[in-house]
Design an enzyme around this catalytic site. Structure first.
Site, PDB file in Angstrom:
ATOM      1  N   CYS A  45      14.912 -18.105  16.199  1.00  0.00           N
ATOM      2  CA  CYS A  45      15.752 -16.968  16.608  1.00  0.00           C
ATOM      3  C   CYS A  45      15.724 -16.724  18.116  1.00  0.00           C
ATOM      4  CB  CYS A  45      15.340 -15.709  15.865  1.00  0.00           C
ATOM      5  SG  CYS A  45      15.668 -15.871  14.113  1.00  0.00           S
ATOM      6  N   ASN A  48      22.278 -13.259   9.725  1.00  0.00           N
ATOM      7  CA  ASN A  48      21.410 -13.754  10.792  1.00  0.00           C
ATOM      8  C   ASN A  48      21.706 -15.243  10.981  1.00  0.00           C
ATOM      9  OD1 ASN A  48      19.299 -14.764  12.329  1.00  0.00           O
ATOM     10  ND2 ASN A  48      17.689 -13.656  11.237  1.00  0.00           N
ATOM     11  N   HIS A  88      19.259 -10.169  19.245  1.00  0.00           N
ATOM     12  CA  HIS A  88      19.345 -11.166  18.172  1.00  0.00           C
ATOM     13  C   HIS A  88      19.662 -10.419  16.881  1.00  0.00           C
ATOM     14  CE1 HIS A  88      18.455 -13.999  15.136  1.00  0.00           C
ATOM     15  NE2 HIS A  88      17.320 -13.430  14.791  1.00  0.00           N
TER      16      HIS A  88
HETATM   17  N1  ACO Z   1      17.742  -8.308  -3.612  1.00  0.00           N
HETATM   18  C1  ACO Z   1      17.111  -7.378  -4.356  1.00  0.00           C
HETATM   19  N2  ACO Z   1      15.776  -7.145  -4.262  1.00  0.00           N
HETATM   20  C2  ACO Z   1      15.082  -7.894  -3.380  1.00  0.00           C
HETATM   21  C3  ACO Z   1      15.689  -8.872  -2.577  1.00  0.00           C
HETATM   22  C4  ACO Z   1      17.070  -9.076  -2.713  1.00  0.00           C
HETATM   23  N3  ACO Z   1      17.756  -9.970  -1.983  1.00  0.00           N
HETATM   24  N4  ACO Z   1      14.738  -9.447  -1.789  1.00  0.00           N
HETATM   25  C5  ACO Z   1      13.577  -8.850  -2.095  1.00  0.00           C
HETATM   26  N5  ACO Z   1      13.769  -7.906  -3.045  1.00  0.00           N
HETATM   27  C6  ACO Z   1      12.771  -7.001  -3.652  1.00  0.00           C
HETATM   28  C7  ACO Z   1      11.371  -7.490  -3.480  1.00  0.00           C
HETATM   29  O1  ACO Z   1      11.034  -8.401  -4.498  1.00  0.00           O
HETATM   30  C8  ACO Z   1      10.582  -6.185  -3.571  1.00  0.00           C
HETATM   31  O2  ACO Z   1      10.464  -5.833  -4.926  1.00  0.00           O
HETATM   32  P1  ACO Z   1       9.089  -5.152  -5.473  1.00  0.00           P
HETATM   33  O3  ACO Z   1       8.975  -3.870  -4.727  1.00  0.00           O
HETATM   34  O4  ACO Z   1       9.369  -4.983  -6.925  1.00  0.00           O
HETATM   35  O5  ACO Z   1       7.997  -6.121  -5.153  1.00  0.00           O
HETATM   36  C9  ACO Z   1      11.496  -5.165  -2.908  1.00  0.00           C
HETATM   37  O6  ACO Z   1      12.805  -5.748  -2.959  1.00  0.00           O
HETATM   38  C10 ACO Z   1      11.135  -4.840  -1.475  1.00  0.00           C
HETATM   39  O7  ACO Z   1      10.942  -6.051  -0.753  1.00  0.00           O
HETATM   40  P2  ACO Z   1      10.450  -6.050   0.724  1.00  0.00           P
HETATM   41  O8  ACO Z   1      10.256  -7.470   1.180  1.00  0.00           O
HETATM   42  O9  ACO Z   1       9.302  -5.125   0.869  1.00  0.00           O
HETATM   43  O10 ACO Z   1      11.717  -5.410   1.494  1.00  0.00           O
HETATM   44  P3  ACO Z   1      11.867  -4.983   2.996  1.00  0.00           P
HETATM   45  O11 ACO Z   1      12.272  -3.578   3.066  1.00  0.00           O
HETATM   46  O12 ACO Z   1      10.713  -5.417   3.846  1.00  0.00           O
HETATM   47  O13 ACO Z   1      13.143  -5.842   3.473  1.00  0.00           O
HETATM   48  C11 ACO Z   1      13.658  -7.792   4.784  1.00  0.00           C
HETATM   49  C12 ACO Z   1      13.062  -7.253   3.489  1.00  0.00           C
HETATM   50  C13 ACO Z   1      15.120  -7.424   4.814  1.00  0.00           C
HETATM   51  C14 ACO Z   1      13.482  -9.296   4.791  1.00  0.00           C
HETATM   52  C15 ACO Z   1      12.945  -7.149   6.026  1.00  0.00           C
HETATM   53  O14 ACO Z   1      11.562  -7.172   5.847  1.00  0.00           O
HETATM   54  C16 ACO Z   1      13.298  -7.815   7.335  1.00  0.00           C
HETATM   55  O15 ACO Z   1      14.438  -7.818   7.777  1.00  0.00           O
HETATM   56  N6  ACO Z   1      12.294  -8.368   8.058  1.00  0.00           N
HETATM   57  C17 ACO Z   1      12.501  -8.948   9.379  1.00  0.00           C
HETATM   58  C18 ACO Z   1      13.304 -10.178   9.384  1.00  0.00           C
HETATM   59  C19 ACO Z   1      13.356 -10.754  10.789  1.00  0.00           C
HETATM   60  O16 ACO Z   1      13.398 -10.050  11.774  1.00  0.00           O
HETATM   61  N7  ACO Z   1      13.296 -12.050  10.919  1.00  0.00           N
HETATM   62  C20 ACO Z   1      13.189 -12.610  12.263  1.00  0.00           C
HETATM   63  C21 ACO Z   1      14.245 -13.458  12.590  1.00  0.00           C
HETATM   64  S1  ACO Z   1      14.461 -14.786  11.486  1.00  0.00           S
HETATM   65  C22 ACO Z   1      13.957 -16.238  12.317  1.00  0.00           C
HETATM   66  O17 ACO Z   1      13.315 -16.270  13.325  1.00  0.00           O
HETATM   67  C23 ACO Z   1      14.318 -17.531  11.623  1.00  0.00           C
END
Ligand code: ACO
Length: 335
Positions: free
Chosen positions: A115, A292, A262
């Site tokens: 990223c 993304n 980003h």
């Molecule tokens: N649809 C429905 N439910 C889902 C999905 C989905 N697509 N994905 C996960 N869940 C569920 C999980 O299983 C979990 O269920 P549980 O509570 O029963 O265990 C629940 O939703 C919550 O999951 P979390 O992972 O805690 O959700 P969070 O609020 O953290 O959101 C996300 C996840 C969107 C990935 C977030 O953490 C995020 O954006 N993180 C940063 C990403 C980022 O900045 N990446 C850097 C760049 S990428 C790169 O460098 C390649």
């Protein structure tokens, strides 16, 4: 010492639109979850047979950037190509662009910084132009994520986020004497490498080994992301590296005309916007439409913002990225 300037921008995304509802037919997810957690409404995916690949999309974006810079492929001295999803394990995308655009035997360098790839790539171009070694450098960020994601429920926390596309910028010697790339600021912290990674196939995990050693439901050839861990680090590092860029140029938040982060997650962008108290018209986001696109996300957003007239001559443009590695960085530009 010369100064450098972005003289042309372009972007390309595949025509195929994949909505959140489309994904909910493939895995246990839904539009509300994706919108609420990420802000993403739809993304573009390459369709088999549409002729696109990481390097092909890079060429499409680069062709537009060159036209806008009023340059021919023969004017380019160096290609810097950022991607985490090259067409081939090796060689990289840069040499494919050099071949497809008929650019002669100029050098081509691939940047593997996920990223932060575009920010790192701009920084490389900037150094070569500032020292006088090259006059025009073509910088590309391009990703074909859809070719390597797990579209089952097992991969839903990663696969709903990413989209395909490419963006390009021409970094040229600044002949105008005003503005240009003011400074670039880069960082990494490899101790967190496993928190956002794709571990195989690689020389440590080759294909027969992966198949022999891993149960079908636990295969390491899809990306892994510890979302909350990444999120927490992202908001800290974004803030730090923006402040670092402002301090290096004796500027304050009030000097920012447009901030282009980003496009990882709308909640991350909004957190930073709030922290720096930037009004809506000073922050450009488009992950709602494209998801993304990793190394392509900043150049796609920059190109789109420029097309919409949101970047004017004399503006202070701040770019910042954070991602896998971890790596992060910022670029300060006087347009
Ligand atoms: N649809 C429905 N439910 C889902 C999905 C989905 N697509 N994905 C996960 N869940 C569920 C999980 O299983 C979990 O269920 P549980 O509570 O029963 O265990 C629940 O939703 C919550 O999951 P979390 O992972 O805690 O959700 P969070 O609020 O953290 O959101 C996300 C996840 C969107 C990935 C977030 O953490 C995020 O954006 N993180 C940063 C990403 C980022 O900045 N990446 C850097 C760049 S990428 C790169 O460098 C390649």
């Amino acid at each position: 010492m010369y100064t450098s300037k972005i003289t042309g921008l372009g972007h390309y995304v595949p025509e195929n639109i994949v909505t959140n509802d489309d994904l909910s037919k493939l895995m246990d997810t839904n539009d509300a979850w994706i919108r609420e957690r990420t802000g993403i409404e739809e993304r573009r995916h390459i369709k088999k047979g549409d002729g696109n690949s990481t390097s092909v999309m890079g060429v499409k974006a680069a062709t537009i950037a060159l036209e806008r810079a009023k340059l021919a492929p023969s004017d380019i001295d160096f290609i810097v190509f950022a991607t985490l999803s090259p067409d081939m394990y090796f060689p990289g995308g840069g040499v494919q662009v050099q071949d497809m655009m008929g650019m002669g035997t100029i050098p081509a360098l691939d940047v593997r910084n996920q990223c932060s790839g575009f920010v790192y790539a701009i920084s490389v171009a900037d150094q070569f132009v500032k020292t006088g070694m090259y006059k025009n450098v073509l910088v590309i960020g391009s990703e074909n994520h859809s070719g390597g994601l797990d579209f089952t429920t097992r991969g839903r926390s990663v696969s709903v986020i990413f989209g395909d596309g490419a963006g390009a910028a021409v970094v040229s010697r600044n002949e105008s004497g005003t503005g240009g790339i003011l400074s670039t600021h880069l960082h990494s912290e490899g101790k967190h490498k496993d928190q956002l990674s794709l571990q195989g196939p690689s020389t440590e995990h080759w294909v027969p080994e992966i198949i022999a050693e891993n149960p079908q439901e636990d295969i390491p050839y899809y990306p892994y992301m510890n979302g909350q861990f990444v999120f927490k680090h992202a908001i800290v590092r974004f803030s730090e590296v923006i402040k670092e860029g402002l301090a290096a140029n004796d500027m304050g938040v009030e000097d920012i005309d447009i901030f282009i982060p980003h496009q990882a997650n709308l909640r991350i962008s909004q957190f930073i916007q709030k922290k720096f108290q930037l009004p809506d018209d000073k922050v450009y986001n488009n992950m709602q439409k494209y998801g993304n696109t990793t190394a392509a996300s900043i150049p796609i957003a920059l190109s789109e913002a420029w097309e919409k007239g949101k970047i004017k001559e004399g503006d202070l443009v701040v770019l910042a990225a954070f991602g896998s590695g971890f790596t992060w960085g910022s670029v300060m530009i006087r347009w």
